[in-house]
Design a protein around this motif. Sequence first.
Motif, PDB file in Angstrom:
ATOM      1  N   PHE A  46     -31.073  -4.128  37.159  1.00 31.16           N
ATOM      2  CA  PHE A  46     -32.399  -3.757  37.638  1.00 31.16           C
ATOM      3  C   PHE A  46     -32.567  -2.237  37.687  1.00 31.16           C
ATOM      4  CE2 PHE A  46     -32.615  -8.011  40.043  1.00 31.16           C
ATOM      5  CZ  PHE A  46     -33.247  -8.612  38.969  1.00 31.16           C
ATOM      6  N   LEU A  47     -31.511  -1.522  38.036  1.00 30.30           N
ATOM      7  CA  LEU A  47     -31.568  -0.067  38.010  1.00 30.30           C
ATOM      8  C   LEU A  47     -31.843   0.424  36.595  1.00 30.30           C
ATOM      9  CD1 LEU A  47     -31.208   2.710  39.284  1.00 30.30           C
ATOM     10  CD2 LEU A  47     -28.743   2.454  38.984  1.00 30.30           C
ATOM     11  N   ARG A  48     -31.228  -0.222  35.622  1.00 30.52           N
ATOM     12  CA  ARG A  48     -31.464   0.134  34.230  1.00 30.52           C
ATOM     13  C   ARG A  48     -32.926  -0.111  33.854  1.00 30.52           C
ATOM     14  NH1 ARG A  48     -27.755  -3.022  31.991  1.00 30.52           N
ATOM     15  NH2 ARG A  48     -26.116  -1.465  32.230  1.00 30.52           N
ATOM     16  N   CYS A  49     -33.509  -1.187  34.352  1.00 32.49           N
ATOM     17  CA  CYS A  49     -34.931  -1.459  34.105  1.00 32.49           C
ATOM     18  C   CYS A  49     -35.805  -0.324  34.623  1.00 32.49           C
ATOM     19  CB  CYS A  49     -35.348  -2.774  34.765  1.00 32.49           C
ATOM     20  SG  CYS A  49     -34.716  -4.269  33.975  1.00 32.49           S
ATOM     21  N   GLY A 109     -37.185  -8.102  36.985  1.00 31.00           N
ATOM     22  CA  GLY A 109     -36.842  -7.027  36.054  1.00 31.00           C
ATOM     23  C   GLY A 109     -38.073  -6.447  35.390  1.00 31.00           C
ATOM     24  N   ALA A 110     -39.003  -7.322  34.969  1.00 28.68           N
ATOM     25  CA  ALA A 110     -40.243  -6.853  34.362  1.00 28.68           C
ATOM     26  C   ALA A 110     -41.066  -6.053  35.356  1.00 28.68           C
ATOM     27  CB  ALA A 110     -41.049  -8.044  33.843  1.00 28.68           C
ATOM     28  N   GLY A 131     -42.567  -9.548  41.556  1.00 25.18           N
ATOM     29  CA  GLY A 131     -41.237  -9.761  40.998  1.00 25.18           C
ATOM     30  C   GLY A 131     -40.326 -10.527  41.932  1.00 25.18           C
ATOM     31  N   VAL A 132     -40.355 -10.204  43.225  1.00 27.42           N
ATOM     32  CA  VAL A 132     -39.523 -10.916  44.197  1.00 27.42           C
ATOM     33  C   VAL A 132     -39.976 -12.367  44.332  1.00 27.42           C
ATOM     34  CG1 VAL A 132     -38.876 -11.038  46.632  1.00 27.42           C
ATOM     35  CG2 VAL A 132     -38.919  -8.825  45.463  1.00 27.42           C
ATOM     36  N   LEU A 133     -41.304 -12.582  44.379  1.00 34.71           N
ATOM     37  CA  LEU A 133     -41.810 -13.950  44.514  1.00 34.71           C
ATOM     38  C   LEU A 133     -41.470 -14.806  43.292  1.00 34.71           C
ATOM     39  CD1 LEU A 133     -45.329 -13.446  46.159  1.00 34.71           C
ATOM     40  CD2 LEU A 133     -43.254 -14.355  47.210  1.00 34.71           C
ATOM     41  N   LEU A 134     -41.442 -14.176  42.113  1.00 36.67           N
ATOM     42  CA  LEU A 134     -41.108 -14.940  40.909  1.00 36.67           C
ATOM     43  C   LEU A 134     -39.698 -15.499  40.968  1.00 36.67           C
ATOM     44  CD1 LEU A 134     -42.732 -12.799  38.060  1.00 36.67           C
ATOM     45  CD2 LEU A 134     -43.483 -15.026  38.888  1.00 36.67           C
ATOM     46  N   LEU A 135     -38.797 -14.806  41.672  1.00 36.58           N
ATOM     47  CA  LEU A 135     -37.449 -15.339  41.838  1.00 36.58           C
ATOM     48  C   LEU A 135     -37.461 -16.646  42.616  1.00 36.58           C
ATOM     49  CD1 LEU A 135     -35.367 -12.133  42.666  1.00 36.58           C
ATOM     50  CD2 LEU A 135     -35.244 -13.497  40.581  1.00 36.58           C
TER      51      LEU A 135
END
Length: 463
Positions: free
Chosen positions: A55-58, A189-190, A326-330
């Motif tokens: 995620f840092l790389r994203c 990530g997106a 993004g968190v909710l998509l998890l």
Amino acid sequence: MPKNGSLGCVLGDFGTPTQPAFEDREQVLRGFFFFFGLIFMTVPSRYRTYLNVRFLRCILLGFSSGLPLFVLVNLVQAWLSSEGVDIETIGLFALIQFPYTWKFLWAPLMDRFSLRFMGWMPGRRRGWALLTQVMVMIGIALLGQVSPRHAMWAVVAVALGLALSSASQDIVLDAWRREQLDEREQGLGAAMYVNAYKMASLVPGSLSFILADHLPWSMVFGVTAVFMLPGLLCTLLSTEPAVQGSPPRSLLDAVVLPFREFIARDGWGGALWILAFIFLYRLGDSMATSLATPFFLDIGFSKTQIGTVAKVGGLWASVLGGLVGGVLLLRIGITRGLWIFGLAQWSAIFGFIWLATQGPTILGLAIVMCFETFSVGLGLSAFTAYLATVTDPRYTATQFALFTSLAAVPRTVINGLTGYIVAYTGWFNFFCICAALALPGMLLLRKIAPWHAADKPSSRSVR
């Protein structure tokens, strides 16, 4: 002549990438961002899925992706205006962005070939990323070395080269992000990537403007180019994502197989349904926001009110929406995220309809813009994750470039007609039309992503 048809000493085939002398590049990347590591160690284990090197790389690569676009959209326009270039010529500079729409034409090269640098082969994704990031950095710096007053042709040539390098960087970074994240991580990530992309606008859209009041433009562009270094260092310190399946073995395969695989999944009918959904899902919202600033000015808001309330507040609301999405998509999955976030995105258009009847109220502007940009952040996180899941891992660069190019058509082509629609219908009716045009994309969800369907890898199987 290298074997298997690779081109000279620059382009190579797949095989095992040679690595630079880093003992553990993942640990180097963590050490480089020590503060991030401290946070990672102190949060409860159940939340650590949100904090990892992928995620840092994203975040770093998203910032690298957004910077050159905002240089072209914001900084170059300000530079040309300050140099006395007429408004008609400045307007034509919007055409410089055409590589972002047509990038799928050369994306197969990035699926087929790997790059070698003096015998070092960093890998298919890292090699192209390094090349395009260096070219973007050089392009931004070179803009400050040409003069719009004496050599406009040189400005156009450098800007076009920067746009080509930036669009090519987007191809490889989109593919890299899709390949390094598992299906469950695609949404968050997106969201992190897109939010970092937006935050990059603060450099050419704010910092560089301030510097331009105190420094010559050559130094302003030079300083702006330096902000490409974090993404470049991230690429150098990262590991190459694993090659999945059997990548194309010839350039012809790289061109033909991605389209053949896409059509073979569910036939021409299924492919057309997906393409229609990609085109329509954000059409209404994209049209509604394309003329937001002229709308606010027309109904009586001042430039200061728009800048402080709509622009600044809207940026942070959009970032928050992306992170929440993004968190909710998890938790809820991409399929249901497309439904829930799409409804939020659609309902936000009614805020513009309401504001068109109320006139200039600061509270109304704040509520409408924060809700609209927050909803767009939600919807964009689900939509970007969906695009990742409908790519085959063997042809990620080509298919992702095709899908994102199609998704950009409303922004680059159809939005050009919105001014004529407003002139004919007025603001209230225009936003009603935008709300109506958002419905077909939502209705297609019954075909594309039924509510009770589980998220699946779209490649679907890697043969």
